[in-house]
Design a protein around this motif. Sequence first.
Motif, PDB file in Angstrom:
ATOM      1  N   THR A 222      -8.857   0.630  -2.756  1.00 38.29           N
ATOM      2  CA  THR A 222      -8.923   1.063  -1.367  1.00 38.29           C
ATOM      3  C   THR A 222      -9.532  -0.073  -0.546  1.00 38.29           C
ATOM      4  OG1 THR A 222     -11.187   1.885  -1.205  1.00 38.29           O
ATOM      5  CG2 THR A 222      -9.590   3.315  -2.297  1.00 38.29           C
TER       6      THR A 222
ATOM      7  N   ARG B 200       0.815  -1.217   0.000  1.00 42.09           N
ATOM      8  CA  ARG B 200       0.000   0.000   0.000  1.00 42.09           C
ATOM      9  C   ARG B 200       0.842   1.258   0.000  1.00 42.09           C
ATOM     10  NH1 ARG B 200      -3.648  -0.159   5.082  1.00 42.09           N
ATOM     11  NH2 ARG B 200      -3.940   1.985   4.400  1.00 42.09           N
TER      12      ARG B 200
ATOM     13  N   PHE C 192      -4.363   2.673  -2.819  1.00 42.42           N
ATOM     14  CA  PHE C 192      -4.509   3.857  -1.985  1.00 42.42           C
ATOM     15  C   PHE C 192      -3.695   3.693  -0.703  1.00 42.42           C
ATOM     16  CE2 PHE C 192      -6.934   6.375   1.190  1.00 42.42           C
ATOM     17  CZ  PHE C 192      -6.820   7.614   0.587  1.00 42.42           C
TER      18      PHE C 192
END
Length: 487
Positions: free
Chosen positions: A441, A290, A484
């Motif tokens: 996300t 991430r 994200f």
Amino acid sequence: MYGAIFATHEHRKVLPELEGAAGGVVMRFAPNPSGPLHIGHARAAVLNDAYVKQYGGTYILRIEDTDPKRVDPDAYETVREDIRWLGLGITETVTQSERLPLYYDLCRQLIQRGGAYVCTCDTERFKELKMAKTACPCRDQPVEKNLDLWAKMLDHRFAEGEATVRIRTDLNHPDPAMRDFPAFRILDSPPHPKVKAHVYPLMNFSVVADDHLLGVTHVIRGKDHIANTRRQRFIYDHFGWKVPVYRHYGRMGIEGVVLSTSQMRNGIREGTYTGWDDIRLGTLRALARRGIRPEAVKNAVLAIGIGETDISFSWDNLYSENRKLVDPVANRYFFVPDPIELHISGAQSRTAHALLHPADEKRGVRTLPFTGSVVLPAAELADRSRSLIRLKDLFNVSVEHDHAHPHLTYTGDSLADARAAKAPIVQWLPADCQTPCTLRTPDGDIRGVCEPVVKTELGKVVQFERVGFAKIDAISDDGVMAYFTHK
RNA sequence: GCUGCUAUAGUGUAGACCGGCCAAUCAUGCGGGCCUUUCACGCCCGCGACUGGGGUUCAAAUCCCCAUAGCAGCACCA
């Protein structure tokens, strides 16, 4: 002068002093190779690492693989990779399955000292006796008999569950957990992936043996080990060894991610998760994917410290640490979520230039050729009271809503005008210059488009202006896949 | 149930051992402002806590007791 721009003047809290550490320490990180490391492991790993750095000394990685049921052969390497990512200052590595003879020998010595005995009682039966503070028949066997039984254990003359070595403690100890706890067991299956064996030390024995043999001076571990520390003291006392300094930090709750190794493994097998780095998992590799920096994890964990209070891990604090690291280096790009294409009336073609980083002009610009039509985030046009919008680094447009269809008209270049009108400054892309981009996300994927040059940022963290930071995870014919990171 | 540990703002954390300088620190978060062609970064201002009750003391977040709550252990796991 320019150097000061990114300097953080925050003074980091130092960890509390450890007694007897002034002359240097020997510490260890002792994971069990059952899967990749997660945030919980990182706390132990980083805290110990920090103390070794603070006092100087050696930092031992000890692979605790004495339970074949909980060993994943791949995890030996996985754990190493995770440690490398974290940047721990490991100076030495030992693997417990390679040290079985050492434990066997110490066990024999302990039996000779009368500190342990071989128990052939049924587990349930022993438990009853233990709760009643009563000795089992094996407890009073002469040392010679215990040595003989121990030899038979090693000789595989007992099957699984038929014999176990117990530490002689105090049957009247108020805590039943302390009473004659086991030190070795027999396991016929599964086979150990690294070594042929059937007699295995239990954690409390192998840990004491190794902490002593390796000269460990200080141990920082979770408070779930408090009872073990107390049990281990019996073994130290039997041998007459010096006990290390212990510190037990509190339980850390981590919301929103899966941490249980078995749950993760099942989920991966069943296809619920894409792998050990699925962003819904709390593994370090998931954080890495991430776009979380190892230093951010370290800083967040150090800020938490070694308090005995139970705490809940703060993602906000981790993100804040990461933002400090990533904001100065991440290039800026436009990502238009949920794009709608619109023609702009009255505008001449022109090329827009936007800085790659607002604080560093030297890094250069991205060029966005405008030829008449653009895409904008649908959400920016949802508010019908908006009459003026500035397209960042381009010009101002007026918005008129003709039923459901917004019409945009060029109204000028002046930034001052946009400011005066309190117009929002939004990201956009030329209708004929964009690349499909999916922003993944934890709440799901957001489809959109981004600047084609984002393709050159593979593996890096960028900032999608007004959206947040994202790690460019993959480039394909379908476009860009970005993960994200955080706002 | 038994044994033990802990208890400061939404979150994390300092202060507690050696009571007074604590009408309680710092960070994060949130609100507001400034800066700025990002809702990022930076800067400024603000919000927000000593679990409850007794006791000791001239003085308690800090020491003692009780209560409450949370957690851990009571495995032939680590």
